[in-house]
Design an enzyme around this catalytic site. Structure first.
Site, mmCIF file in Angstrom:
data_model
loop_
_atom_site.group_PDB
_atom_site.id
_atom_site.type_symbol
_atom_site.label_atom_id
_atom_site.label_comp_id
_atom_site.label_asym_id
_atom_site.label_seq_id
_atom_site.Cartn_x
_atom_site.Cartn_y
_atom_site.Cartn_z
ATOM 1 N N ALA A 123 1.812 2.252 8.737
ATOM 2 C CA ALA A 123 1.154 1.011 9.135
ATOM 3 C C ALA A 123 -0.261 1.296 9.612
ATOM 4 O O ALA A 123 -0.507 2.308 10.283
ATOM 5 C CB ALA A 123 1.952 0.318 10.232
ATOM 6 N N TYR A 130 -10.682 3.898 13.603
ATOM 7 C CA TYR A 130 -9.735 4.394 12.603
ATOM 8 C C TYR A 130 -9.820 5.914 12.512
ATOM 9 O O TYR A 130 -8.793 6.613 12.529
ATOM 10 C CB TYR A 130 -10.065 3.746 11.260
ATOM 11 N N GLY A 171 0.790 -1.221 0.000
ATOM 12 C CA GLY A 171 0.000 0.000 0.000
ATOM 13 C C GLY A 171 0.822 1.270 0.000
ATOM 14 O O GLY A 171 1.841 1.395 -0.693
#
Length: 261
Positions: A100, A164, A25
């Site tokens: 991360a 998140y 990613g």
């Protein structure tokens, strides 16, 4: 103006950079962008095998040193040895990219103490503690800088992934606070807030939603590519960005919170 100030400096200061989440990613894209201008990179990732494969590919492709480090960032005790190994193999350390991440999808009903700790201790806590442990290295190496990968959800919020969103919002506040402290030694720290980027973490949402769900809310009418974030990270870690700190760079293609008409 001094002509030297106009010369490209994307590869400077040239010190090594630690990239968390470096095996895939945005983390991998950042490591590749840095390696492309000659900077050695340490790919820290929970998936050691993938980190090893990507580090070898980067070394072969760009001719730099690329070190794989298998590490679980929720294990604070593992940081010191990983830093020592990165320094010993790559040379002076002058950059950190904290990319991360994990994502929760259970909304309010899905929050548990365990999922809360996992999200906060993957996104937010490592940024503080890694910066703390790398401080002496960065203070000793001019041009050192830190980039935290936040998210547009830090500002817009998202009912699907509140942990998140909270962790990324905390990153923005933490970065502003750390910038005040790090500036004493001319260390810069900034945030990059991506929008919808086609990464392994994002792909399940793309696959499970109607076609064009995200694109209709993006002015450029497409999802972003990880390399488009990696280039921004590279800029912020370079001497090109020598007067930028405590900033948030939003890279979202012009995302808007309501559906385009």
């Amino acid at each position: 103006m001094d002509q030297d100030q106009l010369r490209p400096a994307l590869g400077a200061p040239g010190t090594a950079v630690i990239v968390t989440g470096g095996a895939s990613g945005i983390g991998l894209a950042s490591a590749e962008a840095l390696a492309a201008v000659g900077r050695n990179v340490a790919l820290w990732d929970i998936d050691g095998d993938k980190a090893s494969a990507q580090a070898k590919a980067i070394g072969d492709r760009f001719g730099v040193k690329a070190l794989p480090v298998a590490i679980d960032l929720t294990d604070i005790a593992a940081y010191a040895a990983a830093i020592d190994a990165s320094r010993a193999t790559l040379g002076p350390l002058g950059g950190l990219v904290h990319a991360a991440g994990i994502v929760d999808t259970g909304s309010l009903e899905g929050i548990t103490p365990q999922s809360w700790d996992a999200g906060i201790n993957t996104h937010l806590r490592p940024l503080a503690l890694l910066t703390q442990q790398l401080y002496a290295d960065f203070a000793a190496n001019p041009g050192s800088a830190v980039v935290g990968i936040a998210s547009i959800n830090a500002t817009l919020g998202n009912g699907i992934n509140p942990i998140y969103s909270a962790a990324k919002g905390g990153m923005l506040s933490l970065i502003r606070a750390l910038a005040d402290r790090l500036a004493r030694d001319n260390i810069r720290i900034n945030a990059v807030s991506p929008g919808q980027i086609r990464t392994p973490m994002m792909q399940p949402a793309v696959d499970n939603l109607p076609e064009g769900w995200f694109e209709r809310r993006i002015l450029l009418e497409r999802l972003g590519d990880p390399a488009e974030i990696g280039r921004v990270v590279r800029f912020l870690l370079s001497n090109e960005a020598s007067y930028i700190t405590a900033a948030e760079l939003v890279v979202d293609g012009g995302n808007i919170s309501s559906q385009r008409q």
